[in-house]
Design a protein around this motif. Structure first.
Motif, mmCIF file in Angstrom:
data_model
loop_
_atom_site.group_PDB
_atom_site.id
_atom_site.type_symbol
_atom_site.label_atom_id
_atom_site.label_comp_id
_atom_site.label_asym_id
_atom_site.label_seq_id
_atom_site.Cartn_x
_atom_site.Cartn_y
_atom_site.Cartn_z
ATOM 1 N N GLN A 53 -33.984 28.633 4.140
ATOM 2 C CA GLN A 53 -33.136 28.765 3.721
ATOM 3 C C GLN A 53 -32.601 27.585 2.371
ATOM 4 O O GLN A 53 -32.923 26.760 2.879
ATOM 5 N N SER A 54 -32.670 28.488 1.336
ATOM 6 C CA SER A 54 -31.848 26.801 0.099
ATOM 7 C C SER A 54 -30.662 27.980 -0.205
ATOM 8 O O SER A 54 -29.856 28.962 0.083
ATOM 9 N N ARG A 55 -29.922 27.192 -0.848
ATOM 10 C CA ARG A 55 -28.076 27.506 -0.878
ATOM 11 C C ARG A 55 -27.682 26.750 -2.527
ATOM 12 O O ARG A 55 -28.458 25.908 -2.760
ATOM 13 N N SER A 56 -27.555 27.599 -3.138
ATOM 14 C CA SER A 56 -27.488 27.385 -4.990
ATOM 15 C C SER A 56 -26.350 27.908 -5.241
ATOM 16 O O SER A 56 -25.883 28.903 -4.882
ATOM 17 N N LEU A 75 -42.011 36.478 2.377
ATOM 18 C CA LEU A 75 -41.313 37.652 2.374
ATOM 19 C C LEU A 75 -38.975 36.820 2.078
ATOM 20 O O LEU A 75 -39.352 35.317 2.168
ATOM 21 N N VAL A 76 -39.210 37.342 1.145
ATOM 22 C CA VAL A 76 -37.862 36.770 0.430
ATOM 23 C C VAL A 76 -36.379 37.680 0.278
ATOM 24 O O VAL A 76 -36.845 38.657 0.181
ATOM 25 N N ARG A 77 -35.661 37.471 0.095
ATOM 26 C CA ARG A 77 -34.354 38.171 0.407
ATOM 27 C C ARG A 77 -33.293 37.435 0.076
ATOM 28 O O ARG A 77 -32.771 35.720 0.489
ATOM 29 N N PHE A 110 -29.682 44.127 0.278
ATOM 30 C CA PHE A 110 -30.567 43.750 1.107
ATOM 31 C C PHE A 110 -31.694 43.916 1.238
ATOM 32 O O PHE A 110 -32.564 43.520 1.571
ATOM 33 N N ARG A 111 -32.132 44.055 -0.204
ATOM 34 C CA ARG A 111 -33.813 44.112 -1.099
ATOM 35 C C ARG A 111 -34.399 43.191 -0.747
ATOM 36 O O ARG A 111 -33.629 42.140 -1.346
ATOM 37 N N HIS A 112 -35.600 42.903 -0.246
ATOM 38 C CA HIS A 112 -35.898 42.084 -0.160
ATOM 39 C C HIS A 112 -37.428 41.886 -1.151
ATOM 40 O O HIS A 112 -37.933 42.883 -1.059
ATOM 41 N N LEU A 113 -38.512 40.982 -1.061
ATOM 42 C CA LEU A 113 -39.759 41.195 -2.131
ATOM 43 C C LEU A 113 -41.004 40.375 -0.796
ATOM 44 O O LEU A 113 -41.105 39.630 -0.203
ATOM 45 N N TYR A 114 -42.457 41.477 -0.429
ATOM 46 C CA TYR A 114 -43.439 40.623 0.249
ATOM 47 C C TYR A 114 -43.724 40.402 -1.315
ATOM 48 O O TYR A 114 -44.355 41.010 -1.514
ATOM 49 N N VAL A 115 -44.183 39.210 -1.399
ATOM 50 C CA VAL A 115 -45.189 38.220 -2.285
ATOM 51 C C VAL A 115 -46.834 38.143 -0.963
ATOM 52 O O VAL A 115 -46.009 37.163 -0.738
ATOM 53 N N PRO A 116 -47.218 38.591 -1.910
ATOM 54 C CA PRO A 116 -48.511 37.874 -1.812
ATOM 55 C C PRO A 116 -48.890 36.409 -2.145
ATOM 56 O O PRO A 116 -48.590 35.882 -2.719
ATOM 57 N N PRO A 117 -49.946 35.681 -1.756
ATOM 58 C CA PRO A 117 -50.674 34.689 -1.901
ATOM 59 C C PRO A 117 -51.555 35.140 -3.578
ATOM 60 O O PRO A 117 -51.746 35.987 -3.858
ATOM 61 N N ALA A 130 -25.179 31.371 -3.937
ATOM 62 C CA ALA A 130 -25.953 32.565 -3.498
ATOM 63 C C ALA A 130 -27.237 31.704 -2.218
ATOM 64 O O ALA A 130 -27.723 31.022 -2.560
ATOM 65 N N ASP A 131 -27.357 32.289 -1.634
ATOM 66 C CA ASP A 131 -28.748 32.107 -0.159
ATOM 67 C C ASP A 131 -29.419 32.542 0.231
ATOM 68 O O ASP A 131 -29.787 33.771 0.224
ATOM 69 N N VAL A 132 -30.888 32.307 -0.790
ATOM 70 C CA VAL A 132 -31.918 32.958 -0.233
ATOM 71 C C VAL A 132 -32.645 32.468 1.062
ATOM 72 O O VAL A 132 -33.058 31.217 1.912
ATOM 73 N N CYS A 133 -33.333 33.437 1.503
ATOM 74 C CA CYS A 133 -33.915 33.054 3.125
ATOM 75 C C CYS A 133 -35.573 33.300 2.361
ATOM 76 O O CYS A 133 -36.046 34.819 2.024
#
Length: 189
Positions: A53-56, A75-77, A110-117, A130-133
């Protein structure tokens, strides 16, 4: 959970279905069975091995980051606040090589992304906090870090707010053209 394809090959947008009542809300942010069934790959969700998790703060840009080698699925949300999330396809054999797409991720839907390699990823915080997981499919290895400077003129990413802070590492990242040359990423005909 609703799962939709995006304009970038293999990137998925996942939208949970929150239950709201007088107490607030409850939502399942991820369902392994639904995810695996949608992709048709039993057990794919079990490959995620680290959560971070990051906080910005408003205006901060983190990115544009990627991984060399076999890459990194994630997975990013945004768990709190809102971010302008940007992906750039760096897979030479992809039909969307070099294309970018931005997504609004927030704590409202609460949308989030599946990001493939094979993608560069970055975001800008749009709210005071903003907290990103991130949930990734292999342990982080700094030796495989890739980066392109957030204001690279070839990528021309449109950040919606003035950029207030970037890390020293991100400010020193190379250009899109340097990444292509160093990683031999030119699209194949």
């Amino acid at each position: 959970m609703r799962i939709e394809p995006t304009e970038l090959a293999d990137v998925l947008l996942l939208t949970p279905q929150p239950y709201r009542d007088g107490r607030g809300l409850f939502t399942r942010t991820f369902d392994a069975a639904v995810f695996d069934e949608h992709l048709g790959i039993p057990g794919l969700s079990a490959t995620f091995v680290q959560d971070s998790q990051s906080r910005s703060y408003r205006g901060v840009v983190r990115g544009m980051h990627g991984r060399a080698g076999r890459g990194e699925a994630k997975l990013v949300r945004c768990a709190h606040g809102a971010v302008h999330d940007v992906l750039v396809d760096i897979r030479p054999d992809s039909a969307t090589f070099g294309r970018q797409r931005a997504f609004l991720l927030d704590d409202k839907d609460f949308r989030h992304l599946y990001v493939p390699p094979g993608f560069l990823h970055g975001f800008q915080a749009l709210t005071p906090v903003a907290d990103v997981c991130y949930r990734i499919d292999r342990p982080h290895d700094p030796a495989e870090d890739l980066g392109v400077v957030y204001d690279d003129p070839d990528l021309a990413i449109e950040w919606p707010q003035p950029v207030t802070v970037v890390s020293e590492r991100d400010a020193r990242a190379g250009s899109w053209q340097q990444l292509i040359a160093a990683q031999h990423l030119a699209p194949r005909a």
